[in-house]
Design a protein around this motif. Structure first.
Motif, PDB file in Angstrom:
ATOM      1  N   LEU A 189     104.191  54.979   5.386  1.00 55.36           N
ATOM      2  CA  LEU A 189     104.373  54.767   6.815  1.00 55.36           C
ATOM      3  C   LEU A 189     105.861  54.766   7.140  1.00 55.36           C
ATOM      4  CD1 LEU A 189     101.955  51.829   7.725  1.00 55.36           C
ATOM      5  CD2 LEU A 189     101.763  54.191   8.520  1.00 55.36           C
ATOM      6  N   ILE A 190     106.212  55.369   8.271  1.00 53.49           N
ATOM      7  CA  ILE A 190     107.570  55.274   8.804  1.00 53.49           C
ATOM      8  C   ILE A 190     107.501  54.504  10.118  1.00 53.49           C
ATOM      9  CG2 ILE A 190     109.572  56.536   9.678  1.00 53.49           C
ATOM     10  CD1 ILE A 190     108.812  58.860   7.873  1.00 53.49           C
ATOM     11  N   LEU A 191     108.330  53.470  10.234  1.00 49.81           N
ATOM     12  CA  LEU A 191     108.461  52.711  11.474  1.00 49.81           C
ATOM     13  C   LEU A 191     109.790  53.100  12.107  1.00 49.81           C
ATOM     14  CD1 LEU A 191     107.435  49.179  10.101  1.00 49.81           C
ATOM     15  CD2 LEU A 191     105.954  50.885  11.158  1.00 49.81           C
ATOM     16  N   PRO A 192     109.795  54.113  12.974  1.00 49.99           N
ATOM     17  CA  PRO A 192     111.056  54.631  13.516  1.00 49.99           C
ATOM     18  C   PRO A 192     111.540  53.801  14.706  1.00 49.99           C
ATOM     19  CG  PRO A 192     109.227  55.998  14.220  1.00 49.99           C
ATOM     20  CD  PRO A 192     108.636  54.866  13.448  1.00 49.99           C
ATOM     21  N   SER A 193     112.346  52.798  14.395  1.00 51.47           N
ATOM     22  CA  SER A 193     112.878  51.919  15.436  1.00 51.47           C
ATOM     23  C   SER A 193     111.753  51.352  16.308  1.00 51.47           C
ATOM     24  CB  SER A 193     113.906  52.657  16.301  1.00 51.47           C
ATOM     25  OG  SER A 193     114.777  51.747  16.926  1.00 51.47           O
ATOM     26  N   ALA A 194     110.689  50.904  15.649  1.00 55.21           N
ATOM     27  CA  ALA A 194     109.541  50.327  16.358  1.00 55.21           C
ATOM     28  C   ALA A 194     109.899  48.919  16.816  1.00 55.21           C
ATOM     29  CB  ALA A 194     108.319  50.318  15.443  1.00 55.21           C
ATOM     30  N   LEU A 195     110.384  48.832  18.019  1.00 54.16           N
ATOM     31  CA  LEU A 195     110.979  47.602  18.556  1.00 54.16           C
ATOM     32  C   LEU A 195     110.028  46.416  18.617  1.00 54.16           C
ATOM     33  CD1 LEU A 195     112.891  49.048  21.633  1.00 54.16           C
ATOM     34  CD2 LEU A 195     113.922  47.617  19.893  1.00 54.16           C
ATOM     35  N   SER A 196     108.833  46.644  19.124  1.00 55.90           N
ATOM     36  CA  SER A 196     108.021  45.528  19.624  1.00 55.90           C
ATOM     37  C   SER A 196     106.666  45.444  18.939  1.00 55.90           C
ATOM     38  CB  SER A 196     107.853  45.650  21.138  1.00 55.90           C
ATOM     39  OG  SER A 196     107.401  46.946  21.496  1.00 55.90           O
ATOM     40  N   LEU A 197     106.667  45.186  17.648  1.00 54.94           N
ATOM     41  CA  LEU A 197     105.429  45.048  16.908  1.00 54.94           C
ATOM     42  C   LEU A 197     104.913  43.617  16.986  1.00 54.94           C
ATOM     43  CD1 LEU A 197     106.270  47.136  13.709  1.00 54.94           C
ATOM     44  CD2 LEU A 197     105.171  47.892  15.829  1.00 54.94           C
ATOM     45  N   ALA A 238     111.275  51.296   7.325  1.00 53.87           N
ATOM     46  CA  ALA A 238     111.600  50.829   8.674  1.00 53.87           C
ATOM     47  C   ALA A 238     113.036  51.220   8.991  1.00 53.87           C
ATOM     48  CB  ALA A 238     111.437  49.315   8.773  1.00 53.87           C
ATOM     49  N   THR A 239     113.265  51.759  10.196  1.00 49.86           N
ATOM     50  CA  THR A 239     114.611  52.171  10.582  1.00 49.86           C
ATOM     51  C   THR A 239     114.995  51.565  11.928  1.00 49.86           C
ATOM     52  OG1 THR A 239     113.982  54.169  11.819  1.00 49.86           O
ATOM     53  CG2 THR A 239     114.212  54.381   9.424  1.00 49.86           C
ATOM     54  N   GLY A 240     116.293  51.626  12.201  1.00 45.61           N
ATOM     55  CA  GLY A 240     116.800  51.247  13.521  1.00 45.61           C
ATOM     56  C   GLY A 240     116.459  49.831  13.937  1.00 45.61           C
ATOM     57  N   ASN A 241     115.876  49.711  15.127  1.00 37.75           N
ATOM     58  CA  ASN A 241     115.627  48.408  15.742  1.00 37.75           C
ATOM     59  C   ASN A 241     114.230  47.864  15.481  1.00 37.75           C
ATOM     60  OD1 ASN A 241     118.208  48.483  16.915  1.00 37.75           O
ATOM     61  ND2 ASN A 241     117.454  49.677  18.646  1.00 37.75           N
ATOM     62  N   THR A 242     113.564  48.358  14.456  1.00 37.18           N
ATOM     63  CA  THR A 242     112.213  47.884  14.151  1.00 37.18           C
ATOM     64  C   THR A 242     112.177  46.360  14.007  1.00 37.18           C
ATOM     65  OG1 THR A 242     111.575  49.938  13.061  1.00 37.18           O
ATOM     66  CG2 THR A 242     110.327  47.977  12.485  1.00 37.18           C
ATOM     67  N   LYS A 248     108.260  46.063  -3.496  1.00 38.42           N
ATOM     68  CA  LYS A 248     108.983  47.221  -4.034  1.00 38.42           C
ATOM     69  C   LYS A 248     108.723  48.489  -3.233  1.00 38.42           C
ATOM     70  CE  LYS A 248     105.441  48.444  -7.484  1.00 38.42           C
ATOM     71  NZ  LYS A 248     105.193  48.673  -8.935  1.00 38.42           N
ATOM     72  N   GLY A 249     107.642  48.500  -2.450  1.00 40.57           N
ATOM     73  CA  GLY A 249     107.341  49.677  -1.637  1.00 40.57           C
ATOM     74  C   GLY A 249     107.982  49.648  -0.259  1.00 40.57           C
ATOM     75  N   PHE A 250     108.902  48.723  -0.017  1.00 39.17           N
ATOM     76  CA  PHE A 250     109.514  48.586   1.310  1.00 39.17           C
ATOM     77  C   PHE A 250     110.972  49.025   1.290  1.00 39.17           C
ATOM     78  CE2 PHE A 250     111.862  45.953   4.431  1.00 39.17           C
ATOM     79  CZ  PHE A 250     111.286  46.442   5.583  1.00 39.17           C
ATOM     80  N   ARG A 251     111.352  49.814   2.302  1.00 39.43           N
ATOM     81  CA  ARG A 251     112.745  50.217   2.492  1.00 39.43           C
ATOM     82  C   ARG A 251     113.138  49.962   3.932  1.00 39.43           C
ATOM     83  NH1 ARG A 251     112.776  56.075  -0.731  1.00 39.43           N
ATOM     84  NH2 ARG A 251     112.564  55.197  -2.837  1.00 39.43           N
ATOM     85  N   TRP A 252     114.391  49.544   4.115  1.00 41.87           N
ATOM     86  CA  TRP A 252     114.874  49.187   5.452  1.00 41.87           C
ATOM     87  C   TRP A 252     116.219  49.869   5.673  1.00 41.87           C
ATOM     88  CZ3 TRP A 252     115.502  43.385   7.270  1.00 41.87           C
ATOM     89  CH2 TRP A 252     115.739  43.358   8.647  1.00 41.87           C
ATOM     90  N   GLU A 253     116.247  50.789   6.606  1.00 38.76           N
ATOM     91  CA  GLU A 253     117.470  51.494   7.014  1.00 38.76           C
ATOM     92  C   GLU A 253     117.810  51.031   8.425  1.00 38.76           C
ATOM     93  OE1 GLU A 253     120.488  52.922   7.634  1.00 38.76           O
ATOM     94  OE2 GLU A 253     119.921  54.165   5.911  1.00 38.76           O
ATOM     95  N   LYS A 254     118.873  50.261   8.561  1.00 36.26           N
ATOM     96  CA  LYS A 254     119.181  49.647   9.853  1.00 36.26           C
ATOM     97  C   LYS A 254     119.851  50.621  10.827  1.00 36.26           C
ATOM     98  CE  LYS A 254     119.341  44.964   8.002  1.00 36.26           C
ATOM     99  NZ  LYS A 254     120.076  43.688   7.899  1.00 36.26           N
TER     100      LYS A 254
END
Length: 368
Positions: A168-176, A196-200, A225-231
């Motif tokens: 799954l890609i969460l592309p700056s998904a602000l409001s989960l 997860a990227t950006g403002n997720t 280990k399956g989680f990555r976070w690119e701010k």
């Protein structure tokens, strides 16, 4: 109209991709397809630019949309002519059944935050820098690199609906919502991968009135280990300029050990390659939408593709013998050669000009 720096038009072939909006529309709706009305300027309409309709139409078809014809919006017009609209619609009519009852085969689910546009609203407009450019950039990148993907609505971000997706890609998904994060944690525990990227995660979902969170729930996912976070927003820059450095960064973010893609191809970047399978309860089949985006809007001409091959990992429940056929615009449906290599089916594709619809059938051992 007046697109300032943070915004951009979809544009025209060969660079334009429609999936970011067509797949979203079909995911929101009750049908598997959406209907869109692309517009061009006055000097790109009519007989002199009739093939532009076919270029846009068959690119959209592979992304689950049918394009309309015969509209005017202010000073913009539908591309093509009644003749080219007829060519497109006759092809649809001839292959209606095969094109309709199917769903995408996807390695990647790109999450669209259904509340992000509200959460990003300023006094006069939606701030696309917060979320939309990042979402659209990932969609374009997936199409450009022949990844197999689909849109996952944030309202559908439930474990049972995402458990079979490898990533799954969460592309700056602000409001989960909190429930979304609970589903993501369960998904990660089951072996899933999340980028997860950006403002997720910066805001609550609608249950929390889209207010800013005191702490980002993504922090609790870092232990997996399956989680990555690119701010940063690597895909937003790719969306605006096809930036090569952003593309390299995006590739590294979604490259995982032991994650073997369901489809591999040496097709050129301007060739659309989209894999689908029949819906549950239908006769088992796979299908490929192959469209050629190598189109020059100025001369209204296609440059035929180079020959390429497509390698597909067969579903576990898909058993031989197989039959492969291709339907091409202006030609009779015909058999296609193929080879099996372990659990993969390799199909060589000859040069073509506009569009090919490839079907792979599982045949019974007894034929009547």
């Amino acid at each position: 109209y007046d697109y300032e720096g943070p915004r951009r038009k979809m544009g025209l072939p060969p660079t334009a991709r429609s999936g970011y909006i067509t797949r979203l529309a079909s995911a929101i709706g009750n049908e598997k397809y959406s209907i869109i009305s692309p517009y061009v300027s006055h000097d790109q309409r009519g007989e002199k630019f009739k093939n532009l309709y076919l270029a846009q139409g068959f690119e959209a078809l592979g992304n689950r949309a049918v394009i309309d014809y015969g509209h005017q919006y202010l000073h913009m017009f539908s591309p093509g002519t009644p003749e080219t609209a007829g060519i497109f619609n006759r092809f649809l009519d001839e292959h209606r059944e095969a094109l309709s009852r199917r769903e995408f085969v996807a390695d990647i689910g790109i999450v669209y935050d259904q509340w992000a546009d509200v959460a990003s609203q300023t006094a006069c407009q939606v701030d696309v820098k917060d979320f939309f450019n990042e979402y659209a950039g990932w969609c374009d990148y997936a199409a450009d690199t022949h990844r197999q993907w689909k849109v996952v609505l944030s309202g559908d971000l439930e474990f049972e609906k995402i458990k079979d997706l490898p990533m799954l890609i969460l592309p700056s998904a602000l409001s989960l919502t909190d429930a979304n994060f609970q589903a993501l944690e369960k998904y990660l525990k089951s072996g899933g991968r999340v980028l997860a990227t950006g403002n997720t995660g910066l805001r609550f979902g609608p249950d929390g009135h889209l207010m800013k969170r005191p702490a980002n729930p993504l922090e609790k996912l870092k232990k997996h280990k399956g989680f990555r976070w690119e701010k940063q927003h690597p895909a937003a820059k790719y969306w605006l300029s096809k930036d090569e450095a952003s593309a390299k960064r995006m590739n590294s973010l979604i490259t995982w050990p032991k994650l073997k893609p369901v489809l591999e191809t040496d097709a050129e970047i301007h060739v659309g390659v989209n894999l689908s399978r029949s819906l549950p309860g239908e006769p088992k089949s796979l299908s490929l939408d192959l469209n050629n985006n190598n189109f020059d809007p100025e001369t209204d001409t296609f440059t035929a593709t180079k020959p390429f091959s497509v390698s597909i990992r067969l579903p576990a429940d898909f058993k031989p013998p197989f039959e492969v056929s291709v339907s091409e615009l202006g030609k009779e449906t015909r058999p296609m050669a193929f080879t099996r290599k372990g659990d993969r089916l390799v199909i060589p594709v000859d040069s073509f000009e506009i569009y090919q619809f490839v079907q792979i059938f599982e045949l019974s051992l007894i034929h009547i």
